[in-house]
Design a protein around this motif. Sequence first.
Motif, mmCIF file in Angstrom:
data_model
loop_
_atom_site.group_PDB
_atom_site.id
_atom_site.type_symbol
_atom_site.label_atom_id
_atom_site.label_comp_id
_atom_site.label_asym_id
_atom_site.label_seq_id
_atom_site.Cartn_x
_atom_site.Cartn_y
_atom_site.Cartn_z
ATOM 1 N N LEU A 92 0.746 -1.199 -0.173
ATOM 2 C CA LEU A 92 0.068 0.216 0.021
ATOM 3 C C LEU A 92 0.872 1.160 -0.127
ATOM 4 O O LEU A 92 0.399 2.475 -0.289
ATOM 5 N N LYS A 93 2.261 1.045 0.266
ATOM 6 C CA LYS A 93 2.838 2.194 0.197
ATOM 7 C C LYS A 93 3.107 3.020 -0.867
ATOM 8 O O LYS A 93 3.311 4.166 -1.164
ATOM 9 N N HIS A 94 3.003 2.456 -2.176
ATOM 10 C CA HIS A 94 2.778 2.862 -3.392
ATOM 11 C C HIS A 94 1.402 3.897 -3.437
ATOM 12 O O HIS A 94 1.346 4.619 -4.464
ATOM 13 N N ILE A 95 0.439 3.814 -2.774
ATOM 14 C CA ILE A 95 -0.689 4.647 -2.828
ATOM 15 C C ILE A 95 -0.566 5.493 -1.771
ATOM 16 O O ILE A 95 -0.653 5.748 -0.693
ATOM 17 N N LYS A 96 -0.101 6.739 -2.506
ATOM 18 C CA LYS A 96 0.218 7.867 -1.657
ATOM 19 C C LYS A 96 -0.726 8.522 -0.678
ATOM 20 O O LYS A 96 -0.435 8.642 0.480
ATOM 21 N N LEU A 97 -2.241 8.343 -0.973
ATOM 22 C CA LEU A 97 -3.190 8.809 -0.100
ATOM 23 C C LEU A 97 -3.127 7.764 1.054
ATOM 24 O O LEU A 97 -3.563 8.187 2.351
ATOM 25 N N ILE A 98 -2.724 6.541 0.808
ATOM 26 C CA ILE A 98 -2.817 5.631 1.968
ATOM 27 C C ILE A 98 -1.395 5.863 2.722
ATOM 28 O O ILE A 98 -1.432 5.969 3.975
ATOM 29 N N ARG A 99 -0.365 5.916 2.149
ATOM 30 C CA ARG A 99 1.108 6.000 2.852
ATOM 31 C C ARG A 99 1.006 7.179 3.935
ATOM 32 O O ARG A 99 1.477 7.338 4.777
ATOM 33 N N LYS A 100 0.235 8.230 3.326
ATOM 34 C CA LYS A 100 0.151 9.595 4.002
ATOM 35 C C LYS A 100 -1.204 9.868 4.863
ATOM 36 O O LYS A 100 -1.792 11.090 4.544
ATOM 37 N N THR A 101 -1.713 8.745 5.166
ATOM 38 C CA THR A 101 -3.054 8.804 6.108
ATOM 39 C C THR A 101 -2.705 9.419 7.246
ATOM 40 O O THR A 101 -3.122 10.550 7.653
ATOM 41 N N GLN A 102 -1.565 8.978 7.695
ATOM 42 C CA GLN A 102 -1.097 9.495 9.239
ATOM 43 C C GLN A 102 0.340 9.192 9.199
ATOM 44 O O GLN A 102 0.690 7.881 8.823
ATOM 45 N N TRP A 103 1.202 9.793 9.388
ATOM 46 C CA TRP A 103 2.446 9.922 9.220
ATOM 47 C C TRP A 103 3.196 10.511 10.463
ATOM 48 O O TRP A 103 2.554 11.407 11.099
ATOM 49 N N THR A 104 4.413 10.514 10.290
ATOM 50 C CA THR A 104 5.306 11.420 11.282
ATOM 51 C C THR A 104 6.244 12.341 10.772
ATOM 52 O O THR A 104 6.785 12.082 9.512
ATOM 53 N N VAL A 105 6.521 13.653 11.248
ATOM 54 C CA VAL A 105 7.179 14.674 10.540
ATOM 55 C C VAL A 105 8.154 15.203 11.872
ATOM 56 O O VAL A 105 7.851 15.238 12.973
ATOM 57 N N HIS A 106 9.160 15.621 11.165
ATOM 58 C CA HIS A 106 10.668 16.028 12.374
ATOM 59 C C HIS A 106 10.643 17.371 11.627
ATOM 60 O O HIS A 106 11.111 17.637 10.593
ATOM 61 N N TYR A 107 10.822 18.333 12.790
ATOM 62 C CA TYR A 107 11.071 19.802 12.259
ATOM 63 C C TYR A 107 12.123 20.224 13.358
ATOM 64 O O TYR A 107 12.198 19.991 14.340
ATOM 65 N N LEU A 108 12.847 21.385 12.644
ATOM 66 C CA LEU A 108 13.750 22.286 13.484
ATOM 67 C C LEU A 108 12.695 23.550 13.919
ATOM 68 O O LEU A 108 12.422 24.069 12.615
ATOM 69 N N LEU A 109 12.736 23.970 15.126
ATOM 70 C CA LEU A 109 11.863 25.163 15.366
ATOM 71 C C LEU A 109 12.958 26.281 15.474
ATOM 72 O O LEU A 109 13.308 26.628 17.084
ATOM 73 N N ASN A 110 13.297 26.827 14.710
ATOM 74 C CA ASN A 110 14.454 28.016 14.830
ATOM 75 C C ASN A 110 13.782 29.416 15.059
ATOM 76 O O ASN A 110 12.607 29.631 14.686
#
Length: 282
Positions: A264-282
């Motif tokens: 399912l990772k090839h279906i963008k809408l599924i791969r990105k239903t719920q995911w994790t993001v890493h940010y720098l807060l400068n």
Amino acid sequence: MLIEIGDIAATSLITLYCHALESLSDKPILFDPKSVEITTELDKTLSLSDHALARILVSGTLDKRLVVHIALRAKKYDDYARDFLQRFPDGVIVNIGCGFDPRFLRIDNGRMVFYDLDLLEIIAIKTVFFKETERYHLIASSVLDFDWMAPVLEHKGPFLFMAEGVFMYLEGKDVQSLVLKIQEKFHGSELVCEVVNSIWLRPPLKKILDYKLQRQTHMGKDAMFRSGIRDSREMEQWHIGIQFLDEWSYFDSDEEKLGSLKLLKHIKLIRKTQWTVHYLLN
Ligand SMILES: C[S@@+](CC[C@H](N)C(=O)[O-])C[C@H]1O[C@@H](n2cnc3c(N)ncnc32)[C@H](O)[C@@H]1O
């Protein structure tokens, strides 16, 4: 409801039991004996409840795919924390909406300072199982009541904020104010957070998502998802200095236990239903 906690707080029972079940399985993705200890104790109370979720938790019949997803997620957040500690061994980590997760025990390097923050109803139970020390602290507060920042600000950092399975239960405007406040007060900190694709929060996809959550977790209406973002870079628009670093989805893992779900990772809408993001807060 369950052991006198509300629907949103009760979601932490699900992740706790997922950690315990996975730990007891063959070739565990996550080895977490403390979660097994806590569930063994909570079983005694939950077995007296006739709530559908309590029955599922005690009988060990949580959806297997959910168990794998939650274990993979916890392992990934442990990796994020370990990577931060490699770079900053004396750093400070704040686990926002920590639930019953004993992450501190899994990743402790003997030097860092770790804050577990959750609603009073969770921390009241967590104190039965965890003792505070000079390097491990429990904060009983809504993350939206910014007074919790005062004791953390007494450290010089650097700081890593983690929000695993939390932001989606908050209103979008509240998530935004929180991130901006962290950026203002903890300049240069890092944030690792799980997000939901806002496309899934609008009809008709919202109905499908609610149905799936309800079927998997048997939770009440309060435990439904409320906010999300459209893509990983959306938060960069919230304020100058917010910098997207990297992202991760369950489907990126080559874990055998994911089985055919990996396709399912090839279906963008599924791969990105719920995911994790890493940010720098400068
Ligand atoms: C799905 S659980 C995740 C628990 C833990 N992070 C894990 O992955 O095992 C969501 C957690 O967020 C907490 N939470 C929800 N709203 C919160 C708020 N406003 N302030 C602090 N914690 C909150 C809940 O009490 C619950 O423990």
